[in-house]
Every structure is written in structure tokens, then in C-alpha cells.
Scaffold this motif. Structure first.
Motif, PDB file in Angstrom:
ATOM      1  N   UNK A 153       0.837  -1.208   0.000  1.00  0.00           N
ATOM      2  CA  UNK A 153       0.000   0.000   0.000  1.00  0.00           C
ATOM      3  C   UNK A 153       0.873   1.260   0.000  1.00  0.00           C
ATOM      4  N   UNK A 156       2.782   1.718  -3.315  1.00  0.00           N
ATOM      5  CA  UNK A 156       1.895   2.164  -4.397  1.00  0.00           C
ATOM      6  C   UNK A 156       1.554   3.645  -4.246  1.00  0.00           C
ATOM      7  N   UNK A 196      -4.876  -1.350 -10.386  1.00  0.00           N
ATOM      8  CA  UNK A 196      -5.974  -0.566  -9.816  1.00  0.00           C
ATOM      9  C   UNK A 196      -7.289  -0.892 -10.527  1.00  0.00           C
ATOM     10  N   UNK A 198      -8.154  -3.746 -11.856  1.00  0.00           N
ATOM     11  CA  UNK A 198      -8.658  -5.053 -11.390  1.00  0.00           C
ATOM     12  C   UNK A 198      -9.314  -4.912 -10.018  1.00  0.00           C
TER      13      UNK A 198
ATOM     14  N   UNK B 237      -6.567 -10.643 -11.231  1.00  0.00           N
ATOM     15  CA  UNK B 237      -6.827  -9.672 -10.155  1.00  0.00           C
ATOM     16  C   UNK B 237      -8.294  -9.630  -9.780  1.00  0.00           C
ATOM     17  N   UNK B 238      -9.169  -9.520 -10.790  1.00  0.00           N
ATOM     18  CA  UNK B 238     -10.621  -9.437 -10.504  1.00  0.00           C
ATOM     19  C   UNK B 238     -11.076 -10.715  -9.802  1.00  0.00           C
ATOM     20  N   UNK B 241      -9.696 -10.960  -6.198  1.00  0.00           N
ATOM     21  CA  UNK B 241     -10.384 -10.015  -5.288  1.00  0.00           C
ATOM     22  C   UNK B 241     -11.780 -10.535  -4.952  1.00  0.00           C
ATOM     23  N   UNK B 242     -12.468 -11.087  -5.969  1.00  0.00           N
ATOM     24  CA  UNK B 242     -13.816 -11.614  -5.715  1.00  0.00           C
ATOM     25  C   UNK B 242     -13.759 -12.798  -4.758  1.00  0.00           C
ATOM     26  N   UNK B 260      -5.411 -14.253  -0.715  1.00  0.00           N
ATOM     27  CA  UNK B 260      -4.228 -13.456  -0.329  1.00  0.00           C
ATOM     28  C   UNK B 260      -3.753 -12.596  -1.516  1.00  0.00           C
ATOM     29  N   UNK B 263      -6.007  -9.721  -1.705  1.00  0.00           N
ATOM     30  CA  UNK B 263      -5.668  -8.662  -0.745  1.00  0.00           C
ATOM     31  C   UNK B 263      -4.563  -7.773  -1.313  1.00  0.00           C
ATOM     32  N   UNK B 264      -3.572  -8.379  -1.957  1.00  0.00           N
ATOM     33  CA  UNK B 264      -2.478  -7.582  -2.520  1.00  0.00           C
ATOM     34  C   UNK B 264      -2.991  -6.634  -3.613  1.00  0.00           C
ATOM     35  N   UNK B 265      -3.870  -7.174  -4.460  1.00  0.00           N
ATOM     36  CA  UNK B 265      -4.451  -6.304  -5.496  1.00  0.00           C
ATOM     37  C   UNK B 265      -5.231  -5.153  -4.846  1.00  0.00           C
ATOM     38  N   UNK B 266      -5.986  -5.501  -3.800  1.00  0.00           N
ATOM     39  CA  UNK B 266      -6.781  -4.458  -3.140  1.00  0.00           C
ATOM     40  C   UNK B 266      -5.881  -3.425  -2.481  1.00  0.00           C
ATOM     41  N   UNK B 267      -4.757  -3.881  -1.910  1.00  0.00           N
ATOM     42  CA  UNK B 267      -3.823  -2.940  -1.278  1.00  0.00           C
ATOM     43  C   UNK B 267      -3.257  -1.968  -2.320  1.00  0.00           C
ATOM     44  N   UNK B 268      -2.982  -2.499  -3.511  1.00  0.00           N
ATOM     45  CA  UNK B 268      -2.494  -1.616  -4.585  1.00  0.00           C
ATOM     46  C   UNK B 268      -3.590  -0.604  -4.948  1.00  0.00           C
ATOM     47  N   UNK B 269      -4.839  -1.096  -5.014  1.00  0.00           N
ATOM     48  CA  UNK B 269      -5.964  -0.204  -5.337  1.00  0.00           C
ATOM     49  C   UNK B 269      -6.107   0.880  -4.277  1.00  0.00           C
ATOM     50  N   UNK B 270      -6.031   0.473  -2.998  1.00  0.00           N
ATOM     51  CA  UNK B 270      -6.181   1.462  -1.922  1.00  0.00           C
ATOM     52  C   UNK B 270      -4.999   2.443  -1.925  1.00  0.00           C
ATOM     53  N   UNK B 271      -3.817   1.936  -2.191  1.00  0.00           N
ATOM     54  CA  UNK B 271      -2.639   2.814  -2.254  1.00  0.00           C
ATOM     55  C   UNK B 271      -2.795   3.842  -3.367  1.00  0.00           C
ATOM     56  N   UNK B 272      -3.252   3.364  -4.537  1.00  0.00           N
ATOM     57  CA  UNK B 272      -3.464   4.281  -5.664  1.00  0.00           C
ATOM     58  C   UNK B 272      -4.562   5.290  -5.329  1.00  0.00           C
TER      59      UNK B 272
END
Lengths: 233, 300
Positions: A153, A156, A196, A198, B237-238, B241-242, B260, B263-272
Motif C-alpha cells: 500500500x 503504491x 488498480x 482489477x 486480479x478481478x 479479489x472476488x 491473499x 488482498x495484494x491487489x486491493x492494497x495496490x488499489x487502496x494505495x493508488x
């Protein structure tokens, strides 16, 4: 009567609008309902304004601590309201000069435009801008690269923050062509357009299902929280 | 009086003194406008009627550049100059909260609350009530007064929102406030019905449709590895996450690995998302600082 009729109104309105969306002849019903929705929202603002006046007048009447600020709030509210409703300083529309009230209420140079431009807009923008400091401060205190997830996090956020500014371009702009994929602006594009995308897509699918479930709960009368308590007059 | 108050007080006095000197020497904060005479044309006369007298004109003020001061038709606008100074002082009042809660911030906050409520009511009145409601119920009256350019005929169906509006205002009555639940129920039911369909289409079906992409992309007879890698990553990723959002299966084994990864994909999304939010707020503060240093102080 007090609780059953509203449940029926909500259910019938909702299901009729759902069914209308599947029939070509009635598909416009949804648009009409949205206009009615806007009308009711405008009337709800009157309720909100009345409530604001009531609360602050009560505070002034009781001489509670900070009552002076309530006077300021009421003055700001009434001045904005009177200037906006009275179209102070607004000239007629140039196409309809014989209609004195035809000018746009927020026409450039008018009283309401002045309040919007020099009072509302600076205050709103600065209020939201202040969040930059608080987000940064909260992030500094809360973000710790304690585990893999937190590190991902943090990294990123750092890349996106730098990659979307000139600093990122400046810092990694001199990398050779073979290492161009390490440039911060390129990495930011990859993060935004792949990873992001995905994550957001999965979240959006979840939101879609959540809205459907919540709407059905409301229409079927399972969720009745909008009706308030039974003790209301 | 503690030391911090003394220091801040001295800084404020120094700042005010600097402003006074600057206003005297440079005249910062002034807003220049250009006078534009507006002479509307009279409406063409109907057949057999004498032409109407030309309506009275008025003056419109267009924004002008600071550098054009002194030119013909360019003048200082007192209301806009007062506005810039007021906006600058209100901006500083809000920013003063960074030092701590203080009367200046509370004053600006109170103005903001009142002005926002008034603004919302005025916009609601002119767009929701006058344009959408009265414009449909009394089209002739509206054409003769507020909306001369309105086209189309009226519609008696709009009596329904009028009645619902009156019922909603019953909330202000000491008795019979429960009647306001009926329009509220309409409001909630209509929102639920419209949103159910629209969200199901845009947030569920369309997102799934967009996710169904070829994992191997061929262009010009060859493998487009960049597009292929992108599509594979997005699909993985999709799905992962699902899996993370799917709580009906215990996250162990293959489901655990997928969750797991999710979660990493979601962390990247939240970071962005975090980075973008901070960027947006910084852009806002930069815009406010630009206003202070450029429009008000004329330093840049």
C-alpha cells in the motif's frame, strides 16, 4: 396507516419503476421519476433550512456558549437566500429584455454569483484543501510498513504520488531506454490501468450487488429504518 | 498571555503592516473590469402592430487583465475587489485551523454553514421548484415571468409531486408530521427501484462484460505480449479479489492463496486511491495558494 401506507408506497413505486425499465413504452418513467425526485429534494432543502433556523434560533434564545456564531450562521443563510431568490443585481436575459426576471439566478456579476464566487467557493475549496494536511498527518502516524500488505500500500501510494507530479518525471527522466519501464510516470500508468483497474472492478461488482440487495430489502419492507421511530407525531 | 499567543499576535500585526504597505505601494487585490454596453433589440412586431420601442439597455462588466489597467473602458470594480479581499480573509481564517481551533476559524465555519444552506435552497428553488415543477404546471405563467424561453407544454401529472411536496412540508407542522413519511417513502422507493436496475447494469453486468477479454492477444499475426499480460493480470486480479470478498468458503488452500493475492491487489488499489486523493487535495491547496499569492497579493 402511519407505517403500512409508506411501506406500500415505497414497494409499489420501486417495483413499478423496475418493471417500467423493461418495457420500451414506459422506459421514460424513470426519467420522470428522477425529475419528481429533484422537486422533492428542492422541497427537502426548505425543510433543512427551516431546521437550521430553528436550531440556531434556539441556541441564541438560550444564550448557549457560541451563540454569537449562530447569529453569523443565520445572517449568512438569510443574506444568501434573499439575494439568490430576489435575483439581486441580475439583468434580464439579453434575448428577453422585457422580462425583468428572465436572467439566470447565478448570472456573472449578479449578487448570488458574488456570494458563490467570493464566499462559498473559497470556503468550500479551502475546507477540502485542509484535508491534504490531515491526510498527510494521519498517514505519517498510521502508515507503517509492518507487513507485506502495508508495504504494498505504502509503495503504491508513494509511486502514484510521485508519478503524477513533475517530481516523478524529473527524478527518473534520465533513466536509459532499456530501463524506461522503471520511470515513475510509466509505473503509475501500469498501476492505474492494470492493478488498480482489477481491484476497482471487483469492488464495483461488490457495490453493484450491495445496492441490489439493499434496494430489495427496502422495497420488500425488510429495512424500514427510513420510517423513523413510532413515537413521531 | 502565553508565548505562542504573543508570537502569533506579533506575526499577525507584521502581516497586517506588510499588507498596508503593499496596498499603498502596489494596490494589490484590485479587480479590473471592462464596461460593455448592452443594448438589447426590441422583439419584432406582430402583423399590423407598430414596432415597440427599444428596451432600456444596461452595462455588463467583463473581467479584464491586471495589465490592462489604465486602458479605455477598463476600471476597478469595487464589489469584486471587496470580494477578493473577503475571499482572501475567509481563506486565511479557514487555514488558521492548522494552528488550532480559534474564533477566526469558527467565524468562517459559521459563514460557510449558513451560505451553503442558503446556496442549496436557492439552487433547489430555481431549478427544482420553478423550472421543473412550476414550469410544467403553469407553463404560460412561467413563460410570462421567469422562464420566457421555455418550450413545451405543461403536464398535469406534475400535480403528484406538488401534492407530495406539500405533504413533505407537513414535517414542519406540530401535528400530522407522520404524513411526511409518504413522500419520503416515494423518494426511497423510486431511488431503490431506479438504482437497483442502473447499478445492476453498470456496476455488475457491464463490469463482468468488460472483464471477459481474450487472455492471448494476437495482433498482425503475432503475439501481443503486453496486451496479453495486461489482460491476464486484470482477470487474475478481478477473480482473486472476488474470492477474497466471498465469505461462504473458508479461505484455506487454493481459496486462501487466491484470497491473499486478492488482498495484494486491493492494497495496490487502496494505495493508488490514497495517492490520488492526496494529489487532489494538494491541487486544491495549490489553487488556494495561487489565489492568495496571485489574485490577492499580486506576488506571482
Amino acid at each position: 396507516m402511519k407505517r403500512t401506507v409508506p411501506l406500500f408506497i415505497a414497494a409499489i413505486t420501486g417495483f413499478v419503476l423496475i418493471a417500467a425499465d423493461f418495457v420500451p413504452y414506459t422506459q421514460s418513467w424513470g426519467d420522470t421519476a428522477m425529475i419528481w425526485f429533484d422537486i422533492l429534494a428542492a422541497v427537502a432543502f426548505i425543510l433543512g433550512g427551516a431546521n437550521l433556523l430553528r436550531m440556531h434560533l434556539q441556541k441564541i434564545s438560550d444564550v448557549r456558549p457560541g451563540w454569537g456564531y449562530s447569529v453569523v450562521t443565520i445572517l449568512a443563510f438569510l443574506v444568501t437566500l434573499v439575494v439568490g431568490l430576489g435575483k439581486f443585481g441580475v439583468h434580464p436575459a439579453e434575448d428577453f429584455p422585457n422580462h425583468p426576471w428572465s436572467g439566470d439566478y447565478i448570472a456573472h456579476g449578479g449578487g448570488f454569483w458574488w456570494i458563490y464566487e467570493y464566499v462559498y467557493l473559497p470556503l468550500a475549496a479551502t475546507m477540502f484543501a485542509m484535508l491534504a494536511f490531515y491526510i498527510a498527518s494521519a498517514a505519517y502516524r498510521a502508515f507503517r510498513a509492518k507487513n507485506t500488505e502495508a508495504t504494498i500500500l505504502l509503495a503504491t501510494a508513494f509511486i502514484v504520488l510521485l508519478g503524477r507530479t513533475y517530481a516523478g518525471v524529473y527524478l527518473t527522466g534520465n533513466l536509459p531506454e532499456s530501463l524506461a519501464w522503471l520511470k515513475l510516470n510509466y509505473l503509475t500508468d501500469v498501476i492505474m490501468n492494470v492493478f488498480n483497474l482489477a481491484g476497482n472492478r471487483a469492488i464495483t461488482i461488490g457495490i453493484g450487488l450491495g445496492v441490489v440487495a439493499l434496494s430489495l430489502k427496502v422495497l420488500l419492507g425488510v429495512d424500514r429504518s427510513y420510517l423513523g421511530s413510532d413515537r413521531e407525531a | 498571555m502565553n508565548r505562542a499567543t504573543v508570537i502569533w499576535g506579533m506575526l499577525l500585526i507584521a502581516g497586517a503592516a506588510y499588507l498596508l504597505v503593499r496596498v499603498q505601494s502596489v494596490g494589490n487585490g484590485r479587480v479590473y473590469v471592462q464596461r460593455v454596453e448592452v443594448q438589447p433589440q426590441a422583439a419584432p412586431p406582430a402583423e399590423g402592430e407598430a414596432p415597440a420601442a427599444a428596451p432600456a439597455g444596461w452595462v455588463r462588466y467583463e473581467p479584464a487583465l491586471r495589465s490592462s489597467a489604465g486602458e479605455e473602458d477598463i476600471e476597478v470594480s469595487i464589489p469584486r475587489t471587496v470580494g477578493v479581499w473577503l475571499a482572501a480573509l475567509l481563506t486565511l481564517c479557514i487555514l488558521s485551523f492548522l494552528w488550532g481551533d480559534n474564533p477566526f476559524y469558527k467565524l468562517a465555519e459559521s459563514v460557510f454553514v449558513g451560505a451553503s444552506a442558503g446556496y442549496a435552497m436557492v439552487v433547489g428553488f430555481w431549478t427544482g421548484i420553478v423550472q421543473n415543477l412550476f414550469g410544467k404546471l403553469f407553463p404560460e405563467l412561467m413563460r410570462a415571468s421567469f422562464l420566457p424561453g421555455q418550450e413545451g407544454e405543461g403536464s398535469l401529472v406534475y400535480i403528484v409531486p406538488l401534492v407530495l411536496s406539500v405533504m413533505m412540508l407537513m414535517r414542519l407542522s406540530p401535528v400530522g408530521g407522520w404524513i411526511s413519511r409518504w413522500p419520503l417513502a416515494f423518494f426511497i422507493g423510486a431511488t431503490a427501484g431506479i438504482r437497483l436496475v442502473s447499478y445492476f447494469k453498470s456496476d455488475f453486468l457491464l463490469q463482468i462484460e468488460s472483464s471477459i477479454v481474450p487472455l492471448i492477444v494476437m495482433t498482425d499475426g503475432g503475439l501481443n505480449w503486453q496486451e496479453s499480460l495486461k489482460n491476464i493480470t486484470v482477470t487474475v486480479g478481478v477473480l482473486s479479489c472476488l474470492v477474497y470478498f466471498f465469505f461462504s468458503v473458508e479461505h484455506r488452500g487454493a481459496a486462501g492463496v487466491a484470497s491473499r493475492l486478492g488482498i495484494w491487489f486491493l492494497m495496490i488499489t487502496f494505495g493508488a486511491g490514497f495517492g490520488y486523493t492526496v494529489m487532489g487535495r494538494i491541487a486544491l491547496i495549490a489553487e488556494r495558494l495561487q489565489f492568495l499569492f496571485s489574485d490577492w497579493l499580486w506576488l506571482i
